[in-house]
Design a protein around this motif. Structure first.
Motif, PDB file in Angstrom:
ATOM      1  N   ILE A  64       0.849  -1.193   0.000  1.00 44.60           N
ATOM      2  CA  ILE A  64       0.000   0.000   0.000  1.00 44.60           C
ATOM      3  C   ILE A  64       0.881   1.238   0.000  1.00 44.60           C
ATOM      4  N   ARG A  65       0.266   2.366  -0.356  1.00 46.67           N
ATOM      5  CA  ARG A  65       0.926   3.670  -0.262  1.00 46.67           C
ATOM      6  C   ARG A  65       0.397   4.357   0.992  1.00 46.67           C
ATOM      7  N   LEU A  66       1.165   4.277   2.052  1.00 47.89           N
ATOM      8  CA  LEU A  66       0.755   4.862   3.326  1.00 47.89           C
ATOM      9  C   LEU A  66       1.163   6.331   3.331  1.00 47.89           C
ATOM     10  N   ARG A  67       0.181   7.214   3.143  1.00 42.06           N
ATOM     11  CA  ARG A  67       0.456   8.635   2.963  1.00 42.06           C
ATOM     12  C   ARG A  67       0.534   9.403   4.278  1.00 42.06           C
ATOM     13  N   GLY A  68       0.114   8.792   5.356  1.00 44.79           N
ATOM     14  CA  GLY A  68       0.184   9.492   6.628  1.00 44.79           C
ATOM     15  C   GLY A  68      -0.300   8.629   7.775  1.00 44.79           C
ATOM     16  N   ILE A  69       0.149   8.977   8.974  1.00 47.49           N
ATOM     17  CA  ILE A  69      -0.291   8.339  10.211  1.00 47.49           C
ATOM     18  C   ILE A  69      -0.698   9.457  11.163  1.00 47.49           C
ATOM     19  N   ILE A  70      -1.927   9.409  11.633  1.00 49.44           N
ATOM     20  CA  ILE A  70      -2.481  10.470  12.477  1.00 49.44           C
ATOM     21  C   ILE A  70      -2.872   9.895  13.829  1.00 49.44           C
ATOM     22  N   THR A  71      -2.640  10.669  14.874  1.00 54.45           N
ATOM     23  CA  THR A  71      -3.148  10.319  16.199  1.00 54.45           C
ATOM     24  C   THR A  71      -4.212  11.332  16.591  1.00 54.45           C
ATOM     25  N   THR A  72      -5.437  10.844  16.803  1.00 51.23           N
ATOM     26  CA  THR A  72      -6.559  11.674  17.240  1.00 51.23           C
ATOM     27  C   THR A  72      -7.103  11.081  18.529  1.00 51.23           C
ATOM     28  N   CYS A  73      -7.137  11.869  19.591  1.00 48.86           N
ATOM     29  CA  CYS A  73      -7.599  11.324  20.868  1.00 48.86           C
ATOM     30  C   CYS A  73      -8.030  12.454  21.790  1.00 48.86           C
TER      31      CYS A  73
END
Length: 517
Positions: A64-73
């Motif tokens: 896959i093309r992983l374009r970003g990793i976000i943390t929302t909490c």
């Protein structure tokens, strides 16, 4: 249905008509696959780290093309004091970045850094109109905006979500035109026997206004849980720790083996299944989904848990916008999880033990106790306890390590290593400028008579036994010195070794180790 070459476009047209509205559905066809760009958005990495690792393995193998990793909490939001504002450097953001760093040192590649999403829930305006909702404009929502604008309705940006919808809705509020260019593969809601979804589940109920907007305005593919104890048709992957030995022996595997989280009353649980991965499995397996349907808002109802006033309730509706995966095959999920995690293409050469912050500490000079090497338990250090199950404990520095690090205004670097016990050790990569004889100094503290420790260089005890006295408290420091320490020049390994506990049950507290002429 296994899609033939080029069949993804046909499936997308069948599932999503003009404006993204559902017009027809084939039960096993979802509007995304591995050819779509992917962003991963979740809350805490300690609890959801198995999903993180799975997606990072896919990215490393270029599946896959992983374009970003976000943390929302927004956990704990109700306990914070005004003025409320997003916290871009919160603990959960730092712990995920540390997990990414461990993955890189373990040989995984093509991994983006973490981006901070909102740490607050969206506020429902008095008018109840979505358009009057005030966005937070966080780095995470800006990332989604950028990538969604590059995507198309036929090759949408897939946002694999294991937490609340605040960040993706925050992006939508800033630019509603991106709605049809995204698909939310979202683990959300409690599914009922009548094909409805209620809010008695964390991801759904944490930010109910964002949940409502997502279901009403965005392309949601929901994977709800069964909270009635019957999870036969929940498509989770079985990931028992007993099988982790099948993965390469890396720092990341060690962290996965330590994973646990407190559940109150002195109890804790360990990951035996990966629930959050359900939205990611269809990226590579079209035979995963068994039954789907559509839902739309039926009503708002009083919340049954937490401080929320009302939450949305979604019921089955053939013309609804949100697509729900009611049944998925856990055997497919389990098979795919382990197949991808064991894929040799995902794993490059691991770094092993490396100096903290990249280079060896220069001696003569001072090395902070908390600056031990990277590499994890058994490589860079040994600690006799696992901190993850401890309720209320969180390392304020180096979140994912088991060494007990405490914030301290009296310590030179703002932190100290404490609660040390016999048998534990810490390793530091150092570089001695010139061969010669030095004085070794260690700054220590103890509330009551402490224990005994020594300092090694390249496996040789150079200090002899050093005994920590009663300094008057864990933040009251004294310096122990040992002259006549002869060292060779060059790069070498310094190890701080705990030999014997004191009467209070620990060796003591450590601020720094210093080598001086």
């Amino acid at each position: 249905m296994r899609l033939p070459a080029g069949g993804w476009f046909l499936a997308a047209v069948l599932l999503w008509g003009p404006g993204g509205r559902a017009t027809a559905a084939t039960p096993t066809a979802l509007p995304y696959d591995r050819t779509c760009p992917v962003i991963y958005d979740n809350d805490g990495a300690i609890e959801s780290g198995f999903t993180d690792t799975y997606l990072m393995a896919l990215a490393s193998a270029r599946v896959i093309r992983l374009r970003g990793i976000i943390t929302t909490c927004s956990w704990g939001e109700e306990q914070r004091q005004p003025p409320f504002s997003p916290l871009p450097t919160s603990e959960v953001v730092r712990e995920r970045q540390e997990l990414i760093a461990k993955a890189r040192r373990s040989g995984l590649r093509n991994l983006p850094d973490v981006t901070a999403g909102p740490s607050l829930t969206l506020k429902r305006p008095a008018s109840g109109r979505i358009e009057e909702t005030v966005p937070y404009r966080t780095p995470g929502s800006r990332l989604i905006l950028r990538e969604a604008r590059r995507a198309t309705s036929h090759r949408p940006l897939v946002i694999v979500m294991g937490g609340q919808a605040t960040c993706v809705v925050d992006a939508y509020l800033q630019d509603p035109s991106i709605a049809d260019r995204m698909v939310l593969a979202w683990i959300v809601g409690n599914k009922r026997a009548d094909d409805s979804i209620d809010a008695s589940e964390y991801n759904f109920g944490t930010d109910p206004w964002a949940t409502y907007i997502a279901f009403e305005r965005l392309r949601v593919v929901a994977f709800p849980f069964s909270n009635d104890g019957d999870d036969t048709n929940d498509g989770f992957a079985e990931t028992p720790k007993s099988r982790l030995g099948e993965l390469p022996d890396t720092e990341l595997r060690r962290t996965m083996s330590e994973a646990a989280w407190p559940r109150g009353g002195g109890t804790f649980s360990e990951p035996a299944v990966d629930y959050d991965v359900m939205g990611a499995i269809p990226l590579t397996r079209s035979d995963y989904v068994r039954r789907t349907g559509y839902v739309s808002l039926a009503r708002w109802e009083p919340a049954t848990w937490g401080p929320l006033p009302q939450v949305p309730f979604f019921a089955a509706a053939p013309q609804g916008r949100a697509l729900v995966v009611w049944e998925a095959d856990p055997r497919v999920a389990t098979d795919e999880w382990w197949r991808r995690m064991k894929d040799p293409a995902a794993w490059g050469r691991p770094a092993g033990q490396t100096p903290f912050r990249g280079g060896p500490w220069k001696l003569p000079g001072t090395v902070e106790a908390e600056h031990f090497d990277e590499g994890g338990e058994g490589r860079a250090y040994h600690d006799t306890t696992n901190n993850f199950p401890k309720e209320g404990w969180f390392n304020p520095f180096r979140c994912l390590e088991q060494v007990d690090i405490l914030a301290s205004g009296a310590a030179s670097g703002g932190y100290q290593v404490g609660r040390t016990e016999a048998g534990e050790w810490l390793t530091y990569t150092v570089k001695v400028a010139r061969a010669g004889t030095y004085t070794l100094a260690v700054r220590v503290a103890s509330a009551g008579p402490g224990g005994t420790f020594h300092v090694e260089f390249d496996g040789v005890d150079k200090s002899g036994p050093l005994v920590i006295p009663d300094t008057g408290g864990e933040g009251s420091w004294q310096t122990l010195s040992r002259p006549g320490v002869t060292l060779k020049a060059g790069r070498q390994t310094m190890r701080l070794v705990m030999d014997r506990d004191g009467p209070a049950g620990s060796v003591g507290e450590f601020d720094w180790v210093r080598l001086e002429r």
